[in-house]
Motif scaffolding. Structure first.
Motif, mmCIF file in Angstrom:
data_model
loop_
_atom_site.group_PDB
_atom_site.id
_atom_site.type_symbol
_atom_site.label_atom_id
_atom_site.label_comp_id
_atom_site.label_asym_id
_atom_site.label_seq_id
_atom_site.Cartn_x
_atom_site.Cartn_y
_atom_site.Cartn_z
ATOM 1 N N UNK A 176 0.829 -1.215 0.000
ATOM 2 C CA UNK A 176 0.000 0.000 0.000
ATOM 3 C C UNK A 176 0.859 1.260 0.000
ATOM 4 N N UNK A 177 2.162 1.111 0.284
ATOM 5 C CA UNK A 177 3.062 2.259 0.325
ATOM 6 C C UNK A 177 4.047 2.261 -0.849
ATOM 7 N N UNK A 178 3.799 1.431 -1.863
ATOM 8 C CA UNK A 178 4.689 1.371 -3.025
ATOM 9 C C UNK A 178 4.759 2.736 -3.699
ATOM 10 N N UNK A 179 5.971 3.172 -4.021
ATOM 11 C CA UNK A 179 6.152 4.521 -4.558
ATOM 12 C C UNK A 179 7.183 4.584 -5.691
ATOM 13 N N UNK A 180 8.360 3.976 -5.483
ATOM 14 C CA UNK A 180 9.469 4.117 -6.426
ATOM 15 C C UNK A 180 9.449 2.971 -7.440
ATOM 16 N N UNK A 181 9.108 3.285 -8.685
ATOM 17 C CA UNK A 181 8.950 2.243 -9.701
ATOM 18 C C UNK A 181 10.292 1.630 -10.085
ATOM 19 N N UNK A 182 10.307 0.290 -10.226
ATOM 20 C CA UNK A 182 11.548 -0.328 -10.659
ATOM 21 C C UNK A 182 11.727 -1.797 -10.340
ATOM 22 N N UNK A 183 10.779 -2.441 -9.638
ATOM 23 C CA UNK A 183 10.965 -3.836 -9.231
ATOM 24 C C UNK A 183 10.363 -4.817 -10.217
ATOM 25 N N UNK A 184 11.016 -5.979 -10.314
ATOM 26 C CA UNK A 184 10.474 -7.083 -11.091
ATOM 27 C C UNK A 184 9.697 -8.047 -10.194
ATOM 28 N N UNK A 185 9.693 -7.784 -8.888
ATOM 29 C CA UNK A 185 8.942 -8.611 -7.939
ATOM 30 C C UNK A 185 8.622 -7.763 -6.715
ATOM 31 N N UNK A 186 7.594 -8.148 -5.986
ATOM 32 C CA UNK A 186 7.175 -7.380 -4.812
ATOM 33 C C UNK A 186 8.012 -7.737 -3.584
ATOM 34 N N UNK A 187 8.234 -6.754 -2.698
ATOM 35 C CA UNK A 187 8.791 -7.068 -1.375
ATOM 36 C C UNK A 187 7.649 -7.614 -0.521
ATOM 37 N N UNK A 188 7.452 -8.915 -0.564
ATOM 38 C CA UNK A 188 6.179 -9.519 -0.167
ATOM 39 C C UNK A 188 5.846 -9.429 1.316
ATOM 40 N N UNK A 189 6.839 -9.257 2.175
ATOM 41 C CA UNK A 189 6.526 -9.129 3.606
ATOM 42 C C UNK A 189 5.649 -7.910 3.860
ATOM 43 N N UNK A 190 5.778 -6.902 3.009
ATOM 44 C CA UNK A 190 4.992 -5.679 3.189
ATOM 45 C C UNK A 190 3.565 -5.787 2.709
ATOM 46 N N UNK A 191 3.217 -6.867 2.012
ATOM 47 C CA UNK A 191 1.865 -7.000 1.479
ATOM 48 C C UNK A 191 0.816 -7.151 2.578
#
Length: 342
Positions: A167-182
């Protein structure tokens, strides 16, 4: 140390294929680093384990809809492209499938010409360099044409793209999510702040190396894929103050952990404004210089991620906790349940 030391039996049906409707309703296995005791909670109960003066560090990277489907301009052959890293404004390092059909000079078309690309070179791991052309704003075109690059162990389609974003994703550039934050919602983050806990952000753009299996028998011989990270002065100052005041730094995910440990390693345990590439590989034994605790999902057997988690406690305790999670039917991997080590 052998990679077989980090193996465990995982029934395939425990690999979560879809996210839960309520982010905070996932289960939470809590592991006490000192007593090695395990308790079973739900993620919304995380507040019980936090206290004023603590700081949560979240990775605010944003996942690109990085998987594109196009055709070769000359033959019409279907080509799949996965964006890995932006080298320059319209030049990207990518993976193509089938790779052998994309040679230097090959022209590709996506979305009936809404997006075009020319292969201008190769990368030593089998990747390609594509130069894109389009009208308008690249990320808006990508949002129309691209799909979320879900991990290979997820077979289901994801109807809502934002469910693979924090919900706090801001800086575009990942090929995968930092899943712990989901697992966080804006409401839960606000409740945590209201407790006197600081929320800070770093950026690490997650690459496909996060899914790359360890292909050597000896852990020490594995080489990590480098990923871009960034820490602002505001975050660095905040973290230094938390340490100085005796607060706990709790990393949200292995990506945040690798960023924090990279910076602390390079600056004698202190945090500074910095950016660069990290290929830090954390496995036992390892002396953590940055974090006091970790919130993370459950990882693949024999992966670099379970090695990192094992370094925070010890291998035997982590494998015992994982076997307990299997026994209790926890959901594993990206859309699965969470673990708190504190």
């Amino acid at each position: 140390m052998n990679i077989e030391d980090f193996d465990f039996d995982l029934p395939e049906e425990l690999i979560a294929q879809t996210p839960l409707k309520d982010r905070t309703s996932s289960r939470l296995l809590v592991l006490d680093k000192e007593s090695k005791e395990i308790s079973h909670q739900h993620f919304r109960d995380i507040k019980k384990y936090l206290k004023p003066g603590d700081c949560l560090v979240l990775n605010n990277t944003k996942v690109l809809p990085a998987r594109l489907y196009g055709v070769k301009e000359d033959t019409g052959a279907k080509i799949e492209v996965l964006l890995l890293h932006q080298d320059e404004k319209d030049t990207w390092e990518v993976l193509t499938k089938p790779a052998k059909k994309v040679k230097e000079g090959t022209k590709l078309i996506f979305g009936d010409g809404l997006l075009k690309a020319t292969c201008t070179g190769y990368k030593n791991h089998g990747g390609r360099i594509l130069q894109f052309s389009y009208d308008g704003i690249f990320y808006e075109v990508l949002d129309k044409l691209g799909e979320m690059p879900l991990p290979p162990y997820i077979k289901e389609q994801l109807p809502e793209k934002e469910r693979y974003q924090t919900v706090y994703a801001k800086e575009e550039g990942s090929a995968a999510a930092p899943t712990a934050g989901l697992h966080f919602t804006n409401e839960l983050l606000q409740e945590i702040k209201d407790m006197g806990v600081t929320i800070s952000f770093i950026t690490l753009h997650v690459g496909l190396g996060t899914f790359r299996p360890v292909s050597v028998d000896s852990v020490e011989e594995h080489e990590m894929h480098a990923e871009f990270y960034q820490m602002t002065k505001k975050t660095a100052d905040t973290l230094n103050k938390v340490k100085e005041d005796g607060g706990r730094i709790i990393s949200i995910g292995t990506t945040s952990t690798r960023t924090l440990e990279t910076i602390a390693r390079d600056h004698d345990g202190q945090f500074v404004e910095s950016s660069g590439w990290t290929d830090i590989f954390i496995y036992p034994p390892y002396e953590f210089k940055a974090i006091n605790g970790l919130i993370t999902n459950f990882h693949l057997p024999k992966s670099t991620l379970i090695m990192l988690v094992s370094a925070l406690v010890d291998r035997e305790t982590i494998l015992k906790a994982y076997n307990e999670a299997v026994k209790e039917r926890y959901r594993f991997f990206s859309f699965g349940d969470a673990m708190l080590i504190l």
